[in-house]
Motif scaffolding. Structure first.
Motif, PDB file in Angstrom:
ATOM      1  N   LEU A 115      24.259  -1.183  65.379  1.00  0.00           N
ATOM      2  CA  LEU A 115      24.683  -1.611  64.176  1.00  0.00           C
ATOM      3  C   LEU A 115      26.059  -1.793  63.846  1.00  0.00           C
ATOM      4  O   LEU A 115      26.864  -1.374  64.615  1.00  0.00           O
ATOM      5  N   PRO A 116      26.521  -2.680  62.800  1.00  0.00           N
ATOM      6  CA  PRO A 116      27.932  -2.696  62.507  1.00  0.00           C
ATOM      7  C   PRO A 116      28.582  -1.576  62.250  1.00  0.00           C
ATOM      8  O   PRO A 116      27.869  -0.518  61.345  1.00  0.00           O
ATOM      9  N   ASN A 117      29.674  -1.348  62.777  1.00  0.00           N
ATOM     10  CA  ASN A 117      30.445  -0.043  62.783  1.00  0.00           C
ATOM     11  C   ASN A 117      31.715  -0.166  61.662  1.00  0.00           C
ATOM     12  O   ASN A 117      31.939  -1.147  61.474  1.00  0.00           O
ATOM     13  N   PHE A 118      32.041   0.923  61.142  1.00  0.00           N
ATOM     14  CA  PHE A 118      33.278   1.176  60.219  1.00  0.00           C
ATOM     15  C   PHE A 118      34.286   2.037  60.573  1.00  0.00           C
ATOM     16  O   PHE A 118      33.678   3.123  61.034  1.00  0.00           O
ATOM     17  N   PRO A 119      35.371   1.801  60.409  1.00  0.00           N
ATOM     18  CA  PRO A 119      36.461   2.786  60.736  1.00  0.00           C
ATOM     19  C   PRO A 119      36.400   3.938  59.828  1.00  0.00           C
ATOM     20  O   PRO A 119      36.259   3.924  58.591  1.00  0.00           O
ATOM     21  N   THR A 120      36.899   5.198  60.115  1.00  0.00           N
ATOM     22  CA  THR A 120      36.769   6.294  59.610  1.00  0.00           C
ATOM     23  C   THR A 120      37.910   7.011  59.860  1.00  0.00           C
ATOM     24  O   THR A 120      38.762   7.124  60.812  1.00  0.00           O
ATOM     25  N   ILE A 121      38.460   8.160  58.820  1.00  0.00           N
ATOM     26  CA  ILE A 121      39.333   9.041  59.057  1.00  0.00           C
ATOM     27  C   ILE A 121      38.512  10.610  59.225  1.00  0.00           C
ATOM     28  O   ILE A 121      37.801  10.692  58.149  1.00  0.00           O
ATOM     29  N   LEU A 122      38.723  11.223  60.398  1.00  0.00           N
ATOM     30  CA  LEU A 122      37.711  12.366  60.457  1.00  0.00           C
ATOM     31  C   LEU A 122      38.481  13.685  60.038  1.00  0.00           C
ATOM     32  O   LEU A 122      39.493  14.016  60.283  1.00  0.00           O
ATOM     33  N   PHE A 123      37.810  14.365  58.961  1.00  0.00           N
ATOM     34  CA  PHE A 123      38.476  15.725  58.566  1.00  0.00           C
ATOM     35  C   PHE A 123      37.656  17.049  59.063  1.00  0.00           C
ATOM     36  O   PHE A 123      36.302  16.920  58.890  1.00  0.00           O
ATOM     37  N   LEU A 124      38.301  17.630  59.680  1.00  0.00           N
ATOM     38  CA  LEU A 124      37.435  18.823  60.225  1.00  0.00           C
ATOM     39  C   LEU A 124      38.341  19.936  60.061  1.00  0.00           C
ATOM     40  O   LEU A 124      39.376  20.121  60.267  1.00  0.00           O
ATOM     41  N   GLU A 125      37.200  21.155  59.709  1.00  0.00           N
ATOM     42  CA  GLU A 125      37.992  22.539  59.567  1.00  0.00           C
ATOM     43  C   GLU A 125      36.778  23.417  59.664  1.00  0.00           C
ATOM     44  O   GLU A 125      35.759  23.170  59.859  1.00  0.00           O
ATOM     45  N   ASP A 126      37.353  24.744  59.891  1.00  0.00           N
ATOM     46  CA  ASP A 126      36.349  25.710  60.016  1.00  0.00           C
ATOM     47  C   ASP A 126      36.877  27.122  60.110  1.00  0.00           C
ATOM     48  O   ASP A 126      37.946  27.467  59.574  1.00  0.00           O
ATOM     49  N   ILE A 127      36.052  28.024  60.240  1.00  0.00           N
ATOM     50  CA  ILE A 127      36.485  29.549  60.069  1.00  0.00           C
ATOM     51  C   ILE A 127      35.874  30.516  61.135  1.00  0.00           C
ATOM     52  O   ILE A 127      34.815  30.006  61.549  1.00  0.00           O
ATOM     53  N   GLY A 128      36.801  31.190  61.723  1.00  0.00           N
ATOM     54  CA  GLY A 128      36.226  32.116  62.885  1.00  0.00           C
ATOM     55  C   GLY A 128      35.922  31.321  64.110  1.00  0.00           C
ATOM     56  O   GLY A 128      35.094  31.698  64.877  1.00  0.00           O
ATOM     57  N   THR A 129      36.521  30.127  64.351  1.00  0.00           N
ATOM     58  CA  THR A 129      36.177  29.395  65.410  1.00  0.00           C
ATOM     59  C   THR A 129      37.265  29.445  66.413  1.00  0.00           C
ATOM     60  O   THR A 129      38.309  29.149  66.255  1.00  0.00           O
ATOM     61  N   LYS A 130      37.032  29.949  67.874  1.00  0.00           N
ATOM     62  CA  LYS A 130      38.097  30.202  68.936  1.00  0.00           C
ATOM     63  C   LYS A 130      38.295  28.772  69.457  1.00  0.00           C
ATOM     64  O   LYS A 130      37.497  27.822  69.213  1.00  0.00           O
ATOM     65  N   PRO A 131      39.555  28.724  70.011  1.00  0.00           N
ATOM     66  CA  PRO A 131      39.972  27.479  70.709  1.00  0.00           C
ATOM     67  C   PRO A 131      39.001  26.744  71.812  1.00  0.00           C
ATOM     68  O   PRO A 131      38.686  25.621  71.664  1.00  0.00           O
ATOM     69  N   TYR A 132      38.228  27.737  72.519  1.00  0.00           N
ATOM     70  CA  TYR A 132      37.237  27.078  73.321  1.00  0.00           C
ATOM     71  C   TYR A 132      36.068  26.268  72.772  1.00  0.00           C
ATOM     72  O   TYR A 132      35.338  25.319  72.967  1.00  0.00           O
TER      73      TYR A 132
END
Length: 322
Positions: free
Chosen positions: A206-223
């Protein structure tokens, strides 16, 4: 990219439906949040199942939570829908949503955390612009729990408007990119991959379109951040991402420990070492203990970190109808 379905602006004196599509909130926190919203001039309507206890940790069974959400969208006297809290449970509703009824009654839908599944699927299936935004018990019940400027810009139709270092934004990698802003809570967003409810931003046929991805969370360890990001990359989800904005990380590290934050940032940059776009971090939206910033999801935005000391995320169009 489908045509966007934008809700109507939120006017002074608007009536807000208060619902709990996921877990049970604390009634006293809901009441405090209602008082804060009414002090801002809004009318509120607490839906019948919003304070239900059970089964388990849910605010009522699936049918009850779904009934409230459908009723709020269908009622012409309701101007916007705001969740009490997150927790877990919104994903259960996805196969049962009356999409055609929601399409016929677009209105602002506000919440974050677990409600990422609803944001993602409503954008994918309807093109509905929704709002990663403060919630009743989680934020409006707190003193200074919501960010007034972004709430007003997002819900009344400012075009364009920006978020900057004063909103917590910091540069991890310089550059400039434009795209449709998508995302939400990292764990919920990533765990949709491989299901019919995953974000529709990449498909080989399918045709794709550019995005800006926003991500956040709580209690999530680096690994865990590392693992989720690798999953997104292996799923092809970063193929269309032109830029990445991470949220405020204070809920993912030990309080007052800058070494933990530096380590987490090193993990992110290592994971994204082959990603070519600009990267920012620190945006105070979602799981925060500061005034919570309202982010429209689905509209065009630009991340500019070309001057590392002055990062800027600019919304290039209104999130609501003219």
């Amino acid at each position: 990219m489908r045509t966007l379905l934008k809700p109507t602006p939120l006017a002074p004196g608007a009536t807000l439906a208060i619902v709990s599509p996921a877990s049970t909130p604390k009634p006293d926190r809901v009441q405090q949040g209602i008082q804060a919203l009414e002090a801002l001039g809004y009318k509120t309507r607490l839906y019948p199942n919003a304070l239900n206890k059970g089964p388990l940790y849910f605010a009522g069974d699936r049918a009850e939570r779904l009934a409230d959400l459908h009723a709020a969208f269908a009622d012409p006297e309701i101007d916007a829908i705001i969740c009490t809290r997150g927790g877990w449970g919104s994903a259960e509703l996805l196969p049962h949503l009356d999409l055609e009824m929601i399409r016929a009654n677009p209105k602002p839908f506000l919440g974050y955390s677990d409600h990422t599944s609803l944001h993602t699927y409503l954008l994918k299936s309807l093109g509905l612009v929704t709002f990663y935004a403060p919630m009743v018990a989680a934020d409006f019940a707190r003193r200074n729990g919501y960010d007034q400027a972004s709430w007003t810009h997002a819900l009344t139709g400012s075009d364009p408007w920006s978020l900057t270092a004063t909103d917590g934004l910091r540069t991890l990698r310089p550059g400039t990119a434009t795209g449709q802003i998508v995302g939400g809570c990292l764990s919920i967003y990533t765990e949709s991959m491989g299901t019919p409810y995953a974000p529709n931003v990449y498909a080989p046929d399918l045709p794709n379109f550019p995005t800006i991805l926003f991500l956040e969370d709580i209690g999530t360890k680096p690994y865990q951040w590392d693992r989720y990001l690798l999953h997104l990359r292996f799923a092809g989800h970063l193929a269309t991402a032109q830029a990445i904005v991470f949220g405020d990380m204070s809920q993912n590290i030990a309080p007052g420990n800058p070494e933990d934050l530096a380590f987490l940032e090193a993990v992110l940059l290592n994971n994204l070492r082959d990603f070519q776009g600009p990267i920012a971090i620190g945006l105070r939206s979602g799981h925060v203990d500061a005034p919570n910033i309202t982010l429209p999801l689905g509209i065009q935005a630009q991340l500019d970190t070309s001057d590392p000391d002055n990062p800027r995320l600019t919304y290039l169009e209104s999130a609501v109808q003219p």
